[in-house]
Design an enzyme around this catalytic site. Structure first.
Site, PDB file in Angstrom:
ATOM      1  N   ARG A  48       0.862  -1.180   0.000  1.00 53.68           N
ATOM      2  CA  ARG A  48       0.000   0.000   0.000  1.00 53.68           C
ATOM      3  C   ARG A  48       0.904   1.237   0.000  1.00 53.68           C
ATOM      4  NH1 ARG A  48      -2.023   0.530   5.336  1.00 53.68           N
ATOM      5  NH2 ARG A  48      -0.735   2.390   5.499  1.00 53.68           N
ATOM      6  N   HIS A  53      -3.674   4.209   4.655  1.00 62.11           N
ATOM      7  CA  HIS A  53      -4.731   3.204   4.734  1.00 62.11           C
ATOM      8  C   HIS A  53      -6.047   3.803   4.248  1.00 62.11           C
ATOM      9  CE1 HIS A  53      -7.228  -0.040   6.234  1.00 62.11           C
ATOM     10  NE2 HIS A  53      -7.932   0.839   6.915  1.00 62.11           N
ATOM     11  N   TYR A  94       4.307   5.193  11.207  1.00 59.90           N
ATOM     12  CA  TYR A  94       4.598   3.797  11.514  1.00 59.90           C
ATOM     13  C   TYR A  94       5.444   3.081  10.465  1.00 59.90           C
ATOM     14  CZ  TYR A  94       0.357   3.256   8.620  1.00 59.90           C
ATOM     15  OH  TYR A  94      -0.579   3.329   7.621  1.00 59.90           O
TER      16      TYR A  94
END
Length: 393
Positions: A287, A291, A300
């Protein structure tokens, strides 16, 4: 893409002449790959399941796949921009996952049924659904809008993993209705992400599909993160190996390779329609963006990780292949880019012109034949709205 039906294992002169690496004579633990990140075409490869995978597309079909990839990415980028400008409430981008979605979407036969999450914009596009349809959902003016039976593509599912149970029940019905056992049979595919494999719904779907030999392909887009949770927090073994515990085969495919995604999905769907039961495909991809537009991935994951995956970009490798094999030239690429720009601008205009629904319309489609109780609620709500007429607000 041209309307041909290239076979997964068809042996053609074209595929042989473009082979750059020898066919492996033993199953590989590596993801099935037919197109390297550098655009090098691989004739065929044996997957972890012992099956030989290959494709034999025409030049028009290769160009069609590239066009699909570019258009899907551009339309997705436009939706992201619309959300950033306050025109959509939320958007889940597919950036980086185009090959997994276009490859698997084009592998579906007309009679097959798909059950998506909320990110399968590429599969939706391949099923012939107007790209504006999910934008109505995320703009808040409707509940999705398309007819699942007409397009053989179910509504977007926001609840993580729930669609796998829906797909399993549907697939069991396909078997009970006698619509399997031949090449014209119906198969079902359920899409979900790596994080969904930790949900009870998905594991329950695996159990039921396996026990009832459902004609179902579980298609997991492993994009490495369940929102902010990396894959190592989800599993201690590769996801495709989980299938063995439920009694059906699993295979990992390079999810940034549109050719391999097509070949593996077509094979799995054909096995299902012939009565060979369910299977699990793990499309190993990444990805590239957030998200959803409410997420900040810089909190992160590190930039170097993203850069390493940028080198595996699905569109760049397909373009390199077309250039290397002289299947397409700069004129073609420019024409595709211009088409993508036109369609994205048109999509934006249509979104901005979407009419806001009347508030009382939310009662219209709750029950097919109406409801006395609902009529009372509608009347009460109408009086509430009327109380604002003529006020300072």
């Amino acid at each position: 893409m041209a309307k041909g039906d290239p076979g997964v294992t068809a042996r053609g002169k074209r595929a042989t002449s473009r082979s750059k690496r020898p066919l492996a004579d033993q199953p590989s633990s590596e993801p099935v790959q037919l197109l390297t990140p550098e655009g090098e075409r691989i004739d065929s490869v044996v997957g972890q399941d012992g099956v030989e995978y290959r494709v034999d597309f025409t030049d028009d079909e290769y160009r069609g796949l590239y066009r699909d990839l570019v258009l899907v990415r551009k339309l997705d980028a436009e939706a992201t921009a619309l959300q950033r400008q306050g025109e959509l409430g939320l958007w889940a981008s597919l950036l980086g996952q185009e090959a997994a979605q276009v490859g698997s979407g084009r592998a579906l036969r007309p009679q097959d049924m798909a059950f998506p999450t909320y990110r399968e914009h590429g599969v939706l596009y391949c099923r012939g659904i107007d790209p504006i349809m999910p934008l109505g959902l995320f703009r808040g003016v409707d509940q999705g809008g398309w007819d699942p039976n007409e397009f053989k593509f179910n509504m977007y599912t926001i609840v993580i993993g729930a669609q796998t149970l829906h797909a399993t029940g549907y697939a069991m019905g396909v078997t009970m209705d006698g619509r399997t056992g031949g090449e014209d049979g119906e198969a079902v595919i359920a899409y979900f992400g790596d994080g969904a494999t930790s949900q009870g719904d998905v594991n329950e779907a695996f159990v039921w599909a396996g026990v009832f030999n459902a004609p179902l392909v579980f298609f997991c887009q492993n994009n490495q993160y369940a929102i902010s949770e990396p894959l190592e927090r989800q599993t201690r073994i590769p996801l495709y190996q989980r299938a063995a515990g439920f009694g059906f085969p699993g295979i990992r495919v390079d999810g940034n390779d549109v050719l391999a995604s097509y070949a593996v999905t077509r094979q799995a769907l054909d096995n299902a329609r012939l009565g060979q039961g369910p299977s699990l495909i793990e499309a190993y991809t990444y990805r590239m963006g957030a998200h959803t537009t409410s997420d900040d991935p810089t909190r992160y994951r590190i930039a170097s990780e993203v850069e390493s995956w940028q080198a595996k970009d699905p569109i760049a490798r397909m373009r390199a292949f077309l250039t290397r094999q002289q299947i397409a030239d700069e004129t073609f690429f420019a024409e595709v880019d211009e088409q993508a720009k036109r369609e994205s601008v048109h999509l934006r205009e249509r979104v901005l012109n979407m009419p806001n629904p009347e508030p009382v319309s939310m009662f219209d489609h709750v029950y097919p034949h109406g409801s006395a109780e609902l009529d009372v609620q509608r009347e009460q709500f109408s009086r509430y709205l009327e109380s604002f007429e003529g006020s300072a607000h």
